[in-house]
Design a protein around this motif. Structure first.
Motif, PDB file in Angstrom:
ATOM      1  N   ALA A 206      35.296  27.173  33.454  1.00 54.85           N
ATOM      2  CA  ALA A 206      34.957  25.765  33.702  1.00 54.85           C
ATOM      3  C   ALA A 206      35.560  24.889  32.609  1.00 54.85           C
ATOM      4  N   ARG A 207      36.137  23.733  33.008  1.00 56.10           N
ATOM      5  CA  ARG A 207      36.757  22.854  32.022  1.00 56.10           C
ATOM      6  C   ARG A 207      36.321  21.395  32.168  1.00 56.10           C
ATOM      7  N   LEU A 208      35.336  21.149  33.011  1.00 57.68           N
ATOM      8  CA  LEU A 208      34.715  19.821  33.078  1.00 57.68           C
ATOM      9  C   LEU A 208      33.217  19.993  32.976  1.00 57.68           C
ATOM     10  N   VAL A 209      32.607  19.260  32.045  1.00 57.28           N
ATOM     11  CA  VAL A 209      31.162  19.246  31.904  1.00 57.28           C
ATOM     12  C   VAL A 209      30.680  17.819  32.126  1.00 57.28           C
ATOM     13  N   VAL A 210      29.758  17.639  33.052  1.00 57.36           N
ATOM     14  CA  VAL A 210      29.171  16.333  33.354  1.00 57.36           C
ATOM     15  C   VAL A 210      27.703  16.353  32.938  1.00 57.36           C
ATOM     16  N   VAL A 211      27.258  15.303  32.253  1.00 63.01           N
ATOM     17  CA  VAL A 211      25.835  15.138  31.942  1.00 63.01           C
ATOM     18  C   VAL A 211      25.402  13.783  32.506  1.00 63.01           C
ATOM     19  N   ASP A 212      24.583  13.810  33.528  1.00 56.44           N
ATOM     20  CA  ASP A 212      24.164  12.590  34.224  1.00 56.44           C
ATOM     21  C   ASP A 212      22.620  12.551  34.294  1.00 56.44           C
ATOM     22  N   SER A 213      21.951  11.824  33.363  1.00 54.60           N
ATOM     23  CA  SER A 213      22.514  11.090  32.255  1.00 54.60           C
ATOM     24  C   SER A 213      22.060  11.710  30.933  1.00 54.60           C
ATOM     25  N   ILE A 214      22.711  11.313  29.864  1.00 55.83           N
ATOM     26  CA  ILE A 214      22.434  11.881  28.553  1.00 55.83           C
ATOM     27  C   ILE A 214      21.120  11.379  27.973  1.00 55.83           C
ATOM     28  N   ILE A 215      20.635  10.237  28.432  1.00 59.68           N
ATOM     29  CA  ILE A 215      19.502   9.571  27.778  1.00 59.68           C
ATOM     30  C   ILE A 215      18.192   9.676  28.543  1.00 59.68           C
ATOM     31  N   VAL A 216      18.244   9.940  29.854  1.00 57.72           N
ATOM     32  CA  VAL A 216      17.070   9.744  30.705  1.00 57.72           C
ATOM     33  C   VAL A 216      15.857  10.560  30.262  1.00 57.72           C
ATOM     34  N   LEU A 217      16.032  11.824  29.956  1.00 58.69           N
ATOM     35  CA  LEU A 217      14.884  12.656  29.572  1.00 58.69           C
ATOM     36  C   LEU A 217      14.338  12.239  28.209  1.00 58.69           C
ATOM     37  N   TYR A 218      15.209  11.830  27.314  1.00 60.04           N
ATOM     38  CA  TYR A 218      14.763  11.443  25.968  1.00 60.04           C
ATOM     39  C   TYR A 218      13.988  10.128  25.990  1.00 60.04           C
ATOM     40  N   ARG A 219      14.392   9.195  26.827  1.00 60.03           N
ATOM     41  CA  ARG A 219      13.662   7.928  26.926  1.00 60.03           C
ATOM     42  C   ARG A 219      12.274   8.154  27.517  1.00 60.03           C
ATOM     43  N   GLY A 250      38.604  23.502  25.129  1.00 64.66           N
ATOM     44  CA  GLY A 250      39.508  22.505  25.679  1.00 64.66           C
ATOM     45  C   GLY A 250      38.954  21.830  26.914  1.00 64.66           C
ATOM     46  N   ALA A 251      37.650  21.551  26.899  1.00 68.31           N
ATOM     47  CA  ALA A 251      36.984  20.983  28.073  1.00 68.31           C
ATOM     48  C   ALA A 251      36.926  19.455  28.008  1.00 68.31           C
ATOM     49  N   VAL A 252      36.840  18.841  29.174  1.00 65.20           N
ATOM     50  CA  VAL A 252      36.586  17.401  29.303  1.00 65.20           C
ATOM     51  C   VAL A 252      35.080  17.206  29.427  1.00 65.20           C
ATOM     52  N   ILE A 253      34.531  16.244  28.686  1.00 70.06           N
ATOM     53  CA  ILE A 253      33.102  15.942  28.749  1.00 70.06           C
ATOM     54  C   ILE A 253      32.920  14.532  29.297  1.00 70.06           C
ATOM     55  N   ALA A 254      32.159  14.395  30.367  1.00 74.63           N
ATOM     56  CA  ALA A 254      31.839  13.080  30.936  1.00 74.63           C
ATOM     57  C   ALA A 254      30.322  12.917  30.943  1.00 74.63           C
ATOM     58  N   ILE A 255      29.830  11.875  30.281  1.00 73.76           N
ATOM     59  CA  ILE A 255      28.398  11.616  30.257  1.00 73.76           C
ATOM     60  C   ILE A 255      28.127  10.229  30.820  1.00 73.76           C
ATOM     61  N   THR A 256      26.969  10.067  31.444  1.00 76.78           N
ATOM     62  CA  THR A 256      26.546   8.736  31.852  1.00 76.78           C
ATOM     63  C   THR A 256      25.398   8.294  30.947  1.00 76.78           C
ATOM     64  N   ASN A 257      25.216   6.983  30.887  1.00 74.25           N
ATOM     65  CA  ASN A 257      24.188   6.416  30.024  1.00 74.25           C
ATOM     66  C   ASN A 257      23.554   5.218  30.718  1.00 74.25           C
ATOM     67  N   GLN A 258      22.292   5.014  30.453  1.00 76.95           N
ATOM     68  CA  GLN A 258      21.602   3.835  30.950  1.00 76.95           C
ATOM     69  C   GLN A 258      21.868   2.657  30.011  1.00 76.95           C
ATOM     70  N   VAL A 259      21.354   1.497  30.350  1.00 75.99           N
ATOM     71  CA  VAL A 259      21.560   0.313  29.518  1.00 75.99           C
ATOM     72  C   VAL A 259      20.214  -0.281  29.113  1.00 75.99           C
TER      73      VAL A 259
END
Length: 324
Positions: A206-219, A250-259
């Protein structure tokens, strides 16, 4: 293969001067493998001493140096020219499948970088993650990485049906079978997965890791100002592990974040990414996504490569994201 690999690695470590006790500790933890040695390399000296109950930092250092040689980890100093050649010519870039977005991103998403997509609900964050999960499976000559994907669905918004629609558009067969979805119940599960399990899938290609979203559980689970410092440290640790794995594989990391809403004295309210400086410093590139009439807009908030304020428009259809 497993036993043969273990015997071969044991021999190499013994020849490097590591003793029987250390090797037995590696065996006991299931780390006498290429995957295990990558985990050893990813740890800090303090983490390694604690994890294996080693007697000294010297032993930890010797173990890590030999593990680097065995897995072929390259930590030599490069000239800026050599680094540019690796980035521009040797590493494939991941297309978004949208010409305007690819142009904004300098040709696509680069490996070993963290891309943060922040925005309110309905601004296209999850949509771009779904589309990347499909385009990552394309062959390199079509802008993909020819890879499987790890999708950490912390918000519970991953849609297999959406993947099927996007995959049909890009002529990707069997797309669902190459996306591994993990839905953590709490921050502890998220942290354990990223630290101890994510590398299993990276080791399998695997070379793509997505985290949707990075903040939701912590908030949700670190409530009140008295928990703020602890929350930020926990987020920082997860992001740090994502960066370690990205570098090693050598992976791509894509994360989403709230505002969050930041009111100004003028009465105008700014929409800013949540998470404060911790996420800001960890992300290589930060983008704000917003609805703009009948289309959507993605704007550069901060990046070492792209001009602040640069933007691109896109639309969202049943089969993914398109140029506006």
């Amino acid at each position: 293969m497993g036993k043969e690999e273990e015997k071969e690695l044991e021999q190499k470590l013994r020849e490097s001067g590591l003793g029987h006790t250390v090797i037995q500790k590696l065996k006991a933890q299931g780390l006498l493998s290429m995957k295990g040695l990558r985990f050893i390399v990813a740890l800090t000296s303090d983490e390694l001493v604690d994890f294996l109950a080693l007697g000294s930092y010297e032993t930890a250092s010797r173990l890590q140096e030999n593990a680097k040689k065995i897995i072929g980890y390259d930590d030599r100093v490069l000239t800026a020219g050599q680094l540019l050649q690796i980035i521009e010519q040797e590493q494939p870039k991941l297309t978004t499948g949208v010409k305007g977005l690819d142009e904004l991103l300098g040709g696509g998403l680069y490996p070993v970088e963290i891309y943060e997509f922040a925005g309110e609900y309905g601004t296209g964050k999850t949509q771009i993650c779904h589309q990347l999960s499909v385009t990552a499976q394309l062959p390199e000559e079509k802008g993909g990485l020819n890879t499987s994907v790890v999708y950490i669905d912390a918000e519970g918004t991953f849609s297999p049906q959406r993947i099927v629609s996007i995959a049909k558009r890009f002529n990707v067969e069997g797309a669902l079978e190459r996306i591994y979805v993990y839905r953590p119940l709490n921050t502890g599960e998220l942290e354990r997965f990223v630290k101890f399990t994510l590398n299993t899938y990276l080791d399998q290609g695997a070379r793509l890791v997505v985290v949707d979203s990075i903040i939701v559980l912590y908030r949700a689970q670190f409530r009140g100002i008295e928990w703020l410092a602890r929350r930020q440290q926990a987020i920082n640790y997860v992001l740090d592990w994502l960066k370690r794995w990205a570098r090693l594989y050598g992976a791509v990391i894509a994360i989403t974040n709230q505002v969050i809403t930041h009111p100004l004295p003028s009465g105008i309210a700014l929409k800013l990414p949540a998470g404060g400086n911790i996420i800001a410093h960890a992300s290589t590139h930060r983008f704000l996504m917003k609805k703009a009439g009948d289309t959507w807009l993605i704007e550069v908030l901060d990046s070492p490569r792209f001009a602040k304020g640069a933007s691109a428009e896109f639309t969202i259809k049943d089969d993914g994201i398109w140029d506006a």
